[in-house]
Each structure stands twice: as structure tokens, then as C-alpha cells.
Motif scaffolding. Sequence first.
Motif, PDB file in Angstrom:
ATOM      1  N   MET A  15       0.857  -1.121  -0.196  1.00 49.97           N
ATOM      2  CA  MET A  15       0.063   0.022  -0.098  1.00 49.97           C
ATOM      3  C   MET A  15       0.951   1.346  -0.005  1.00 49.97           C
ATOM      4  N   LEU A  16       0.377   2.230  -0.786  1.00 51.94           N
ATOM      5  CA  LEU A  16       1.302   3.664  -0.538  1.00 51.94           C
ATOM      6  C   LEU A  16       0.992   4.376   0.209  1.00 51.94           C
ATOM      7  N   LYS A  17       1.974   5.110   0.757  1.00 53.25           N
ATOM      8  CA  LYS A  17       1.882   5.893   1.753  1.00 53.25           C
ATOM      9  C   LYS A  17       1.491   7.256   1.602  1.00 53.25           C
ATOM     10  N   VAL A  18       0.685   8.081   2.478  1.00 51.90           N
ATOM     11  CA  VAL A  18       0.231   9.177   2.104  1.00 51.90           C
ATOM     12  C   VAL A  18       1.123  10.289   1.496  1.00 51.90           C
ATOM     13  N   GLN A  19       2.408  10.163   1.776  1.00 55.19           N
ATOM     14  CA  GLN A  19       3.331  11.121   1.153  1.00 55.19           C
ATOM     15  C   GLN A  19       3.299  10.644  -0.260  1.00 55.19           C
ATOM     16  N   GLU A  20       3.590   9.259  -0.509  1.00 59.32           N
ATOM     17  CA  GLU A  20       3.739   9.110  -1.961  1.00 59.32           C
ATOM     18  C   GLU A  20       2.663   9.259  -2.542  1.00 59.32           C
ATOM     19  N   ILE A  21       1.158   9.045  -2.246  1.00 58.93           N
ATOM     20  CA  ILE A  21       0.099   9.755  -2.903  1.00 58.93           C
ATOM     21  C   ILE A  21       0.345  11.233  -3.244  1.00 58.93           C
ATOM     22  N   ARG A  22       0.608  11.904  -2.152  1.00 59.58           N
ATOM     23  CA  ARG A  22       0.791  13.312  -2.567  1.00 59.58           C
ATOM     24  C   ARG A  22       1.406  13.735  -3.793  1.00 59.58           C
ATOM     25  N   GLU A  23       2.619  13.011  -3.354  1.00 58.69           N
ATOM     26  CA  GLU A  23       3.654  13.301  -4.643  1.00 58.69           C
ATOM     27  C   GLU A  23       3.273  12.770  -6.150  1.00 58.69           C
ATOM     28  N   LEU A  24       2.397  11.810  -6.017  1.00 59.49           N
ATOM     29  CA  LEU A  24       1.867  11.308  -7.329  1.00 59.49           C
ATOM     30  C   LEU A  24       0.828  12.389  -7.860  1.00 59.49           C
ATOM     31  N   ILE A  25       0.009  12.975  -6.766  1.00 60.17           N
ATOM     32  CA  ILE A  25      -0.930  14.103  -7.202  1.00 60.17           C
ATOM     33  C   ILE A  25      -0.094  15.222  -7.854  1.00 60.17           C
ATOM     34  N   LYS A  26       0.960  15.394  -7.189  1.00 63.33           N
ATOM     35  CA  LYS A  26       1.798  16.741  -7.707  1.00 63.33           C
ATOM     36  C   LYS A  26       2.207  16.475  -9.225  1.00 63.33           C
ATOM     37  N   LEU A  27       2.846  15.086  -9.279  1.00 64.93           N
ATOM     38  CA  LEU A  27       3.288  14.731 -10.692  1.00 64.93           C
ATOM     39  C   LEU A  27       2.260  14.884 -11.749  1.00 64.93           C
ATOM     40  N   ILE A  28       0.870  14.316 -11.487  1.00 70.29           N
ATOM     41  CA  ILE A  28      -0.241  14.198 -12.235  1.00 70.29           C
ATOM     42  C   ILE A  28      -0.509  15.713 -12.542  1.00 70.29           C
ATOM     43  N   ASP A  29      -0.705  16.476 -11.744  1.00 74.71           N
ATOM     44  CA  ASP A  29      -1.174  17.849 -11.836  1.00 74.71           C
ATOM     45  C   ASP A  29      -0.115  18.812 -12.731  1.00 74.71           C
ATOM     46  N   HIS A  30       0.982  18.317 -12.713  1.00 73.01           N
ATOM     47  CA  HIS A  30       2.044  19.235 -13.341  1.00 73.01           C
ATOM     48  C   HIS A  30       2.274  18.433 -14.882  1.00 73.01           C
ATOM     49  N   SER A  31       1.684  17.370 -15.289  1.00 71.81           N
ATOM     50  CA  SER A  31       1.764  16.825 -16.378  1.00 71.81           C
ATOM     51  C   SER A  31       0.767  16.969 -17.322  1.00 71.81           C
ATOM     52  N   SER A  32       0.814  16.380 -18.507  1.00 72.52           N
ATOM     53  CA  SER A  32      -0.200  16.474 -19.475  1.00 72.52           C
ATOM     54  C   SER A  32      -1.305  15.421 -19.308  1.00 72.52           C
ATOM     55  N   ILE A  33      -0.908  14.472 -18.329  1.00 74.63           N
ATOM     56  CA  ILE A  33      -1.805  13.294 -18.220  1.00 74.63           C
ATOM     57  C   ILE A  33      -3.263  13.836 -17.670  1.00 74.63           C
ATOM     58  N   GLU A  34      -4.373  13.337 -18.560  1.00 72.06           N
ATOM     59  CA  GLU A  34      -5.549  13.671 -17.777  1.00 72.06           C
ATOM     60  C   GLU A  34      -6.083  12.694 -16.813  1.00 72.06           C
ATOM     61  N   GLU A  35      -5.791  11.193 -16.951  1.00 71.09           N
ATOM     62  CA  GLU A  35      -6.104  10.386 -15.984  1.00 71.09           C
ATOM     63  C   GLU A  35      -5.144   9.159 -15.672  1.00 71.09           C
ATOM     64  N   PHE A  36      -5.079   8.847 -14.458  1.00 70.24           N
ATOM     65  CA  PHE A  36      -4.004   8.149 -14.174  1.00 70.24           C
ATOM     66  C   PHE A  36      -4.794   6.910 -13.309  1.00 70.24           C
ATOM     67  N   THR A  37      -4.366   5.616 -13.124  1.00 72.72           N
ATOM     68  CA  THR A  37      -4.926   4.589 -12.509  1.00 72.72           C
ATOM     69  C   THR A  37      -3.739   3.479 -11.914  1.00 72.72           C
ATOM     70  N   PHE A  38      -3.905   3.376 -10.768  1.00 69.91           N
ATOM     71  CA  PHE A  38      -2.718   2.547 -10.089  1.00 69.91           C
ATOM     72  C   PHE A  38      -3.596   1.603  -9.250  1.00 69.91           C
ATOM     73  N   GLU A  39      -2.926   0.080  -9.601  1.00 74.06           N
ATOM     74  CA  GLU A  39      -3.681  -0.932  -8.889  1.00 74.06           C
ATOM     75  C   GLU A  39      -2.536  -1.756  -8.295  1.00 74.06           C
ATOM     76  N   HIS A  40      -2.639  -2.202  -7.157  1.00 73.61           N
ATOM     77  CA  HIS A  40      -1.781  -3.204  -6.422  1.00 73.61           C
ATOM     78  C   HIS A  40      -2.110  -3.858  -5.019  1.00 73.61           C
ATOM     79  N   ASP A  41      -1.874  -4.937  -5.279  1.00 73.18           N
ATOM     80  CA  ASP A  41      -2.592  -5.895  -4.029  1.00 73.18           C
ATOM     81  C   ASP A  41      -4.096  -5.546  -3.706  1.00 73.18           C
ATOM     82  N   GLY A  42      -4.869  -5.380  -4.566  1.00 71.22           N
ATOM     83  CA  GLY A  42      -6.406  -5.352  -4.382  1.00 71.22           C
ATOM     84  C   GLY A  42      -6.664  -3.722  -4.049  1.00 71.22           C
ATOM     85  N   SER A  43      -5.688  -2.840  -3.900  1.00 72.87           N
ATOM     86  CA  SER A  43      -5.983  -1.499  -3.895  1.00 72.87           C
ATOM     87  C   SER A  43      -5.930  -0.566  -5.103  1.00 72.87           C
ATOM     88  N   LYS A  44      -6.749   0.267  -5.355  1.00 74.59           N
ATOM     89  CA  LYS A  44      -6.884   0.706  -6.526  1.00 74.59           C
ATOM     90  C   LYS A  44      -6.950   2.359  -6.215  1.00 74.59           C
TER      91      LYS A  44
END
Length: 170
Positions: free
Chosen positions: A1-30
Motif C-alpha cells: 500500500m502506498l503511503k500518504v506522502q507517496e500519494i501526495r507526490e503522485l498527485i503533484k506529478l499528475i497535476d504538473h503533467s499533460s496526463i488527464e487520467e491515472f490509475t494505479f492498482e496494487h494488491d487489491g487497492s486501486k
Amino acid sequence: MLKVQEIRELIKLIDHSSIEEFTFEHDGSKIKMKKNTGTSVSVVKTVGQPVEIPSAEVVHKPVVQEVPVEKAATVNAEVIQEKVEIESVTDLHKITSPMVGTFYESPTPDTDAYVKVGSKVSKDSIVCIVEAMKLFNEIEAEVEGEIVEVLVKNGQLVEFGQPLFLVKPE
């Protein structure tokens, strides 16, 4: 499971990129992230099995439901209607990017754009620059007509074959 800080960093990266949608699945979590494009509204409901977070908090796994566009804000519906009308016109010519790079609407940051909506272009008119590997490539219209829509923003990364402009041929 991702830590809260890792999720925050993902949000920042997606926000500053041209990616419109991002999905991450791991060990039953999405985790699903989607930029607010104004075309629909997401509603998050909490249902299902709890997901364990290392800080010993218990959070239920969210299920995202899309709300139909007609229930979205009236302004968004008007913008969507305009896009549909433009896309439904089949006689429009698409000026596409011949390479992967960065789109620039003008030769320098302090000058006006080569073209804007309503500009008349000829076959050899320069409409933008695509920078690739520190080389600035001037892109020509390749068709005579009027610019109907600019599909990308200044400084945006573009892919090979990505439409940049819609032109109504003359």
C-alpha cells in the motif's frame, strides 16, 4: 500500500503533467486520479472492505461513479456542446505534430502567437514551433483556410500525430 506522502507526490506529478487520467492498482487497492476537465463530475461513495493504512487508520475503499454530463454545471454543458459541434464537422483539416516535443505558439515568449482562432493561413504559413531535442521546428499549415480551434496550450508536450489545430479549408 502506498503511503500518504507517496500519494501526495503522485498527485503533484499528475497535476504538473499533460496526463488527464491515472490509475494505479496494487494488491487489491486501486487509486484513480482524474484532472478536472469540466466534462463530468465524480462522486465518491465509501463502500466495501476496509483498506489498511500503515498509520492504523481504517478507510473504506472508494467507488467512483460518473454523474451524467447533463447534471453537471450549465457552463460545462455549454462548453461540451461547442466541442461536439466543432468535432462533428467532418470537413475540418487537422494540423498534427510531426514529432514528439514541446508546442510553442510564438517564436519568443514576448511576441504574439503565429496564429489564433480566426486567423487565415496559406499552405506555407507557419502556425507554431515544436521543440525536440533543443531544435525548434517550424510547423506549416499545409492547407489554405481559417483556424477554427487551437487544440493545445503553449508549452504543452505533444505526441507524434497529435492534432494541434483545426482548420476550415477554403
